[in-house]
Design an enzyme around this catalytic site. Structure first.
Site, PDB file in Angstrom:
ATOM      1  CG  HIS A 167      -1.998  -0.950   1.258  1.00  0.00           C
ATOM      2  ND1 HIS A 167      -2.168  -1.904   2.230  1.00  0.00           N
ATOM      3  CD2 HIS A 167      -3.033  -1.103   0.400  1.00  0.00           C
ATOM      4  CE1 HIS A 167      -3.255  -2.620   1.972  1.00  0.00           C
ATOM      5  NE2 HIS A 167      -3.793  -2.153   0.863  1.00  0.00           N
ATOM      6  CB  CYS A 254      -3.261  -1.638   8.212  1.00  0.00           C
ATOM      7  SG  CYS A 254      -2.190  -2.849   8.909  1.00  0.00           S
TER       8      CYS A 254
HETATM    9  C1  CIR Z   1      -3.566  -7.707   2.853  1.00  0.00           C
HETATM   10  O1  CIR Z   1      -2.743  -8.196   2.075  1.00  0.00           O
HETATM   11  O2  CIR Z   1      -4.545  -7.083   2.458  1.00  0.00           O
HETATM   12  C2  CIR Z   1      -3.354  -7.901   4.340  1.00  0.00           C
HETATM   13  N1  CIR Z   1      -2.743  -9.155   4.596  1.00  0.00           N
HETATM   14  C3  CIR Z   1      -2.513  -6.793   4.902  1.00  0.00           C
HETATM   15  C4  CIR Z   1      -3.190  -5.456   4.812  1.00  0.00           C
HETATM   16  C5  CIR Z   1      -2.407  -4.389   5.472  1.00  0.00           C
HETATM   17  N2  CIR Z   1      -3.043  -3.145   5.330  1.00  0.00           N
HETATM   18  C6  CIR Z   1      -2.420  -1.983   5.454  1.00  0.00           C
HETATM   19  O3  CIR Z   1      -1.216  -1.942   5.672  1.00  0.00           O
HETATM   20  N3  CIR Z   1      -3.146  -0.884   5.297  1.00  0.00           N
END
Ligand code: CIR
Length: 259
Positions: A167, A254
């Site tokens: 991201h 997140c």
């Molecule tokens: C994903 O790949 O969507 C999740 N395993 C990790 C999301 C992390 N989100 C973020 O850093 N905003």
């Protein structure tokens, strides 16, 4: 004045037992430890409480192994809660389970072609940046820009095509107004000349996802250069160890929605 008002609340979700079944590109780091992840999650919630926020932690939901990464399904800007639709199909239904918690905000749904993850949205002091990524497309950027402009007519919203990290906020966040911190793994042609940019050494790249909470800056633990850069611009820095979430590509921001 900063675009975002001071935060008074945070929403989180406890990780589910099956959280290791979430999406990840970091399998080489090994499987995450559930008990340790819960302790790290609790320490994070308590640190937000120490900053004076009312923190609501929702129960785990095994339907969504990535469901504790609550920042991705919504972007909150003042009274607006923009419901994202992830470019990752497996994560697309997570937001619906958060809607009842956000009922005092104005919920905006994107058009069908829009794809967006909250992790790609960085609201800086004077502008918003929207990463164009595997999770967020141009239609998502446009829909979010329109929604943000319904709150603040003249807000500047820049698209930032990038690659090298999951991201936008995995690789670029704001330490202080006009001071960004960057993971050198994030590659972009977007012109960052409007800001001072602190570039981290590659081994500290994960710490580019810093989290400002009112007068406090949260930084990933064991990243001395990031800590030093944060302490230079902010009198109160809290470092948090999130080793088990790193294994699932999860950044510091997140794990919560702050508003
Ligand atoms: C994903 O790949 O969507 C999740 N395993 C990790 C999301 C992390 N989100 C973020 O850093 N905003």
């Amino acid at each position: 004045m900063h675009l975002l008002p001071p935060f008074t609340r945070a929403l989180m979700r406890r990780p589910a037992k099956n959280f290791a079944a979430g999406l990840t590109s970091s399998a080489h780091l090994g499987a995450p430890d559930f008990a340790l992840a819960l302790r790290q999650h609790e320490a994070y919630a308590n640190a937000l409480r120490d900053c004076g926020l009312a923190v609501k932690v929702l129960p785990a939901d095994e339907r969504f192994p990535d469901g504790h990464f609550v920042e991705d399904p919504f972007v909150i800007f003042r009274d607006l809660a923009f419901h994202c639709r992830s470019g990752a199909r497996a994560r697309r239904e997570e937001g619906a389970s958060l809607i009842p918690q956000l009922s005092d905000l104005r919920i905006v749904e994107p058009p069908p072609a829009a794809r967006i993850d909250g992790g790609d949205v960085l609201i800086c002091a004077d502008r918003a940046l929207v990463g164009i990524s595997a999770r967020t497309n141009r239609a998502g950027y446009q829909a979010l820009r329109n929604a943000l402009r319904s709150v603040k007519r003249d807000i500047r919203v820049d698209p930032v095509p990038f690659h090298g990290v999951l991201h936008l906020k995995s690789g670029l966040t704001e330490l202080a107004p006009n001071v960004l911190i960057r993971d050198p793994a994030l590659q972009t042609d977007y012109d960052l000349a409007w800001a001072d940019v602190v570039e981290l050494p590659p081994e500290e790249g994960y710490a580019a996802d810093v989290m400002p909470v009112n007068d406090t800056l949260f930084v990933a633990a064991n990243c001395p250069r990031a800590y030093e850069a944060a302490a230079k611009v902010c009198p109160r820095v809290i470092s948090l160890d999130l080793s088990e979430f790193v294994k699932m590509d999860g950044g510091l921001t997140c794990l919560s929605l702050r508003y």
